[in-house]
Design a protein around this motif. Structure first.
Motif, PDB file in Angstrom:
ATOM      1  N   ASP A  12     -23.934 -34.967  22.934  1.00  0.00           N
ATOM      2  CA  ASP A  12     -25.230 -34.751  22.281  1.00  0.00           C
ATOM      3  C   ASP A  12     -25.397 -33.291  21.877  1.00  0.00           C
ATOM      4  O   ASP A  12     -25.917 -32.987  20.803  1.00  0.00           O
ATOM      5  N   GLY A  13     -24.938 -32.382  22.730  1.00  0.00           N
ATOM      6  CA  GLY A  13     -25.006 -30.952  22.416  1.00  0.00           C
ATOM      7  C   GLY A  13     -24.165 -30.607  21.209  1.00  0.00           C
ATOM      8  O   GLY A  13     -24.573 -29.823  20.343  1.00  0.00           O
ATOM      9  N   ILE A  14     -22.978 -31.197  21.123  1.00  0.00           N
ATOM     10  CA  ILE A  14     -22.084 -30.952  19.984  1.00  0.00           C
ATOM     11  C   ILE A  14     -22.707 -31.496  18.703  1.00  0.00           C
ATOM     12  O   ILE A  14     -22.704 -30.834  17.668  1.00  0.00           O
ATOM     13  N   ARG A  15     -23.260 -32.701  18.781  1.00  0.00           N
ATOM     14  CA  ARG A  15     -23.925 -33.288  17.599  1.00  0.00           C
ATOM     15  C   ARG A  15     -25.066 -32.391  17.120  1.00  0.00           C
ATOM     16  O   ARG A  15     -25.246 -32.170  15.928  1.00  0.00           O
ATOM     17  N   TYR A  16     -25.853 -31.893  18.072  1.00  0.00           N
ATOM     18  CA  TYR A  16     -26.969 -31.010  17.733  1.00  0.00           C
ATOM     19  C   TYR A  16     -26.457 -29.744  17.038  1.00  0.00           C
ATOM     20  O   TYR A  16     -27.004 -29.310  16.029  1.00  0.00           O
ATOM     21  N   LEU A  17     -25.387 -29.160  17.565  1.00  0.00           N
ATOM     22  CA  LEU A  17     -24.815 -27.951  16.959  1.00  0.00           C
ATOM     23  C   LEU A  17     -24.296 -28.226  15.553  1.00  0.00           C
ATOM     24  O   LEU A  17     -24.470 -27.410  14.645  1.00  0.00           O
ATOM     25  N   VAL A  18     -23.650 -29.368  15.357  1.00  0.00           N
ATOM     26  CA  VAL A  18     -23.146 -29.734  14.025  1.00  0.00           C
ATOM     27  C   VAL A  18     -24.311 -29.857  13.045  1.00  0.00           C
ATOM     28  O   VAL A  18     -24.241 -29.372  11.918  1.00  0.00           O
ATOM     29  N   GLU A  19     -25.409 -30.495  13.475  1.00  0.00           N
ATOM     30  CA  GLU A  19     -26.575 -30.627  12.604  1.00  0.00           C
ATOM     31  C   GLU A  19     -27.168 -29.251  12.262  1.00  0.00           C
ATOM     32  O   GLU A  19     -27.531 -28.995  11.121  1.00  0.00           O
ATOM     33  N   LEU A  20     -27.249 -28.363  13.259  1.00  0.00           N
ATOM     34  CA  LEU A  20     -27.743 -27.012  12.988  1.00  0.00           C
ATOM     35  C   LEU A  20     -26.847 -26.278  12.002  1.00  0.00           C
ATOM     36  O   LEU A  20     -27.328 -25.545  11.131  1.00  0.00           O
ATOM     37  N   MET A  21     -25.534 -26.470  12.137  1.00  0.00           N
ATOM     38  CA  MET A  21     -24.599 -25.832  11.212  1.00  0.00           C
ATOM     39  C   MET A  21     -24.833 -26.327   9.795  1.00  0.00           C
ATOM     40  O   MET A  21     -24.836 -25.544   8.848  1.00  0.00           O
ATOM     41  N   LYS A  22     -25.038 -27.645   9.637  1.00  0.00           N
ATOM     42  CA  LYS A  22     -25.289 -28.211   8.302  1.00  0.00           C
ATOM     43  C   LYS A  22     -26.590 -27.657   7.723  1.00  0.00           C
ATOM     44  O   LYS A  22     -26.623 -27.224   6.574  1.00  0.00           O
ATOM     45  N   GLU A  28     -18.651 -21.668  10.606  1.00  0.00           N
ATOM     46  CA  GLU A  28     -17.860 -21.552  11.829  1.00  0.00           C
ATOM     47  C   GLU A  28     -18.746 -21.074  12.965  1.00  0.00           C
ATOM     48  O   GLU A  28     -19.622 -20.245  12.774  1.00  0.00           O
ATOM     49  N   LEU A  29     -18.490 -21.626  14.170  1.00  0.00           N
ATOM     50  CA  LEU A  29     -19.281 -21.284  15.332  1.00  0.00           C
ATOM     51  C   LEU A  29     -18.374 -21.234  16.548  1.00  0.00           C
ATOM     52  O   LEU A  29     -17.596 -22.161  16.787  1.00  0.00           O
ATOM     53  N   ASP A  30     -18.426 -20.143  17.307  1.00  0.00           N
ATOM     54  CA  ASP A  30     -17.682 -19.982  18.556  1.00  0.00           C
ATOM     55  C   ASP A  30     -18.686 -19.812  19.684  1.00  0.00           C
ATOM     56  O   ASP A  30     -19.573 -18.959  19.593  1.00  0.00           O
ATOM     57  N   SER A  32     -19.157 -19.819  24.190  1.00  0.00           N
ATOM     58  CA  SER A  32     -18.589 -19.847  25.535  1.00  0.00           C
ATOM     59  C   SER A  32     -19.715 -20.194  26.489  1.00  0.00           C
ATOM     60  O   SER A  32     -20.819 -19.678  26.365  1.00  0.00           O
ATOM     61  N   GLN A  33     -19.430 -21.086  27.433  1.00  0.00           N
ATOM     62  CA  GLN A  33     -20.432 -21.454  28.416  1.00  0.00           C
ATOM     63  C   GLN A  33     -19.688 -21.716  29.712  1.00  0.00           C
ATOM     64  O   GLN A  33     -18.768 -22.536  29.747  1.00  0.00           O
ATOM     65  N   GLY A  34     -20.063 -21.020  30.757  1.00  0.00           N
ATOM     66  CA  GLY A  34     -19.320 -21.152  32.006  1.00  0.00           C
ATOM     67  C   GLY A  34     -17.893 -20.696  31.741  1.00  0.00           C
ATOM     68  O   GLY A  34     -17.662 -19.611  31.246  1.00  0.00           O
ATOM     69  N   GLY A  35     -16.922 -21.529  32.032  1.00  0.00           N
ATOM     70  CA  GLY A  35     -15.529 -21.199  31.741  1.00  0.00           C
ATOM     71  C   GLY A  35     -15.029 -21.919  30.508  1.00  0.00           C
ATOM     72  O   GLY A  35     -13.862 -21.815  30.152  1.00  0.00           O
ATOM     73  N   GLY A  36     -15.885 -22.678  29.828  1.00  0.00           N
ATOM     74  CA  GLY A  36     -15.463 -23.447  28.664  1.00  0.00           C
ATOM     75  C   GLY A  36     -15.716 -22.703  27.369  1.00  0.00           C
ATOM     76  O   GLY A  36     -16.556 -21.812  27.299  1.00  0.00           O
ATOM     77  N   LYS A  37     -14.947 -23.056  26.360  1.00  0.00           N
ATOM     78  CA  LYS A  37     -15.108 -22.458  25.038  1.00  0.00           C
ATOM     79  C   LYS A  37     -15.228 -23.584  24.016  1.00  0.00           C
ATOM     80  O   LYS A  37     -14.593 -24.615  24.142  1.00  0.00           O
ATOM     81  N   LEU A  38     -16.023 -23.333  22.989  1.00  0.00           N
ATOM     82  CA  LEU A  38     -16.259 -24.317  21.934  1.00  0.00           C
ATOM     83  C   LEU A  38     -16.116 -23.607  20.602  1.00  0.00           C
ATOM     84  O   LEU A  38     -16.677 -22.539  20.398  1.00  0.00           O
ATOM     85  N   LYS A  39     -15.320 -24.193  19.689  1.00  0.00           N
ATOM     86  CA  LYS A  39     -15.163 -23.630  18.352  1.00  0.00           C
ATOM     87  C   LYS A  39     -15.372 -24.773  17.362  1.00  0.00           C
ATOM     88  O   LYS A  39     -14.647 -25.765  17.399  1.00  0.00           O
ATOM     89  N   LEU A  40     -16.363 -24.622  16.491  1.00  0.00           N
ATOM     90  CA  LEU A  40     -16.649 -25.614  15.463  1.00  0.00           C
ATOM     91  C   LEU A  40     -16.410 -24.983  14.104  1.00  0.00           C
ATOM     92  O   LEU A  40     -16.838 -23.860  13.856  1.00  0.00           O
ATOM     93  N   LYS A  41     -15.725 -25.712  13.223  1.00  0.00           N
ATOM     94  CA  LYS A  41     -15.510 -25.259  11.852  1.00  0.00           C
ATOM     95  C   LYS A  41     -16.003 -26.346  10.921  1.00  0.00           C
ATOM     96  O   LYS A  41     -15.749 -27.519  11.139  1.00  0.00           O
ATOM     97  N   ALA A  45     -12.436 -31.546   5.923  1.00  0.00           N
ATOM     98  CA  ALA A  45     -12.698 -32.953   6.208  1.00  0.00           C
ATOM     99  C   ALA A  45     -13.130 -33.173   7.653  1.00  0.00           C
ATOM    100  O   ALA A  45     -13.728 -34.173   7.967  1.00  0.00           O
ATOM    101  N   ASN A  46     -12.824 -32.255   8.564  1.00  0.00           N
ATOM    102  CA  ASN A  46     -13.144 -32.443   9.967  1.00  0.00           C
ATOM    103  C   ASN A  46     -13.784 -31.203  10.558  1.00  0.00           C
ATOM    104  O   ASN A  46     -13.537 -30.098  10.147  1.00  0.00           O
ATOM    105  N   VAL A  47     -14.627 -31.446  11.549  1.00  0.00           N
ATOM    106  CA  VAL A  47     -15.121 -30.387  12.400  1.00  0.00           C
ATOM    107  C   VAL A  47     -14.434 -30.626  13.727  1.00  0.00           C
ATOM    108  O   VAL A  47     -14.510 -31.707  14.283  1.00  0.00           O
ATOM    109  N   ALA A  48     -13.729 -29.646  14.225  1.00  0.00           N
ATOM    110  CA  ALA A  48     -12.940 -29.856  15.430  1.00  0.00           C
ATOM    111  C   ALA A  48     -13.561 -29.160  16.618  1.00  0.00           C
ATOM    112  O   ALA A  48     -14.096 -28.070  16.493  1.00  0.00           O
ATOM    113  N   PHE A  49     -13.504 -29.805  17.773  1.00  0.00           N
ATOM    114  CA  PHE A  49     -13.934 -29.216  19.020  1.00  0.00           C
ATOM    115  C   PHE A  49     -12.708 -29.052  19.876  1.00  0.00           C
ATOM    116  O   PHE A  49     -11.934 -29.967  20.054  1.00  0.00           O
ATOM    117  N   SER A  50     -12.531 -27.873  20.379  1.00  0.00           N
ATOM    118  CA  SER A  50     -11.389 -27.606  21.238  1.00  0.00           C
ATOM    119  C   SER A  50     -11.920 -26.950  22.490  1.00  0.00           C
ATOM    120  O   SER A  50     -12.477 -25.866  22.422  1.00  0.00           O
TER     121      SER A  50
END
Length: 163
Positions: A12-22, A28-30, A32-41, A45-50
């Motif tokens: 749900d958080g990722i979906r919300y971020l994608v909507e905000l990006m649109k 592009e969005l990078d 970091s939260q806790g020890g995790g990292k999120l990069k959205l492009k 054709a795709n927005v990738a989460f790694s």
């Protein structure tokens, strides 16, 4: 009552971020939260989460979310997809070069017929010039990258009508 902490890494958080990006035309969005990292492009054709492993030892998460390509410039309807149309994609990160030198003719141009082993461009990565083969037969329909432009792994370089 326990209060649930917001997590940018849940679906749900990722979906919300994608909507905000649109909504805000962010490409592009990078995060970091806790020890995790999120990069959205956005814009391909795709927005990738790694994700990376979080401190508690949970495994890394990888999620791919398909979104329509960003096209602020054109409002024309998309052409009907040709079943024979294939793309030649970049096998690496680097800089795209259409020819072997500044004064040399391009390896291929629109309308040229290519074979699977034929070199279509060069990708420079770490001062090494890598010849990229077509890996398919057909006619070059469109060049999707400009000379000297940086490319990522999987970036479409050419459209080929594989007759």
């Amino acid at each position: 009552m326990s209060e649930k902490k917001a997590d940018a890494f849940d679906l749900d958080g990722i979906r919300y971020l994608v909507e905000l990006m649109k909504e805000n035309d962010v490409c592009e969005l990078d995060l970091s939260q806790g020890g995790g990292k999120l990069k959205l492009k956005r814009g391909s054709a795709n927005v990738a989460f790694s994700g990376t492993a979080v401190p508690n030892g949970a495994p890394a998460r990888v999620v791919e979310i398909a979104t329509p390509a960003a096209s602020a410039q054109t409002a024309a309807p998309a052409p009907v997809a040709n079943a024979n149309l294939k793309t030649i994609n970049s096998p690496m990160v680097g800089t795209f070069y259409a020819s072997s030198g500044p004064d040399a003719p391009p390896f291929v141009k629109v309308g040229d017929l290519v074979t699977p082993k034929q070199t279509v461009c060069i990708i420079e990565a770490m001062k090494i010039f890598n010849e990229i083969p077509a890996e398919t037969s057909g006619k070059i329909v469109e060049t999707l990258v400009k000379n000297g432009e940086p490319v990522e792994f999987g970036t479409p370089l050419f459209k080929v009508d594989a007759q």
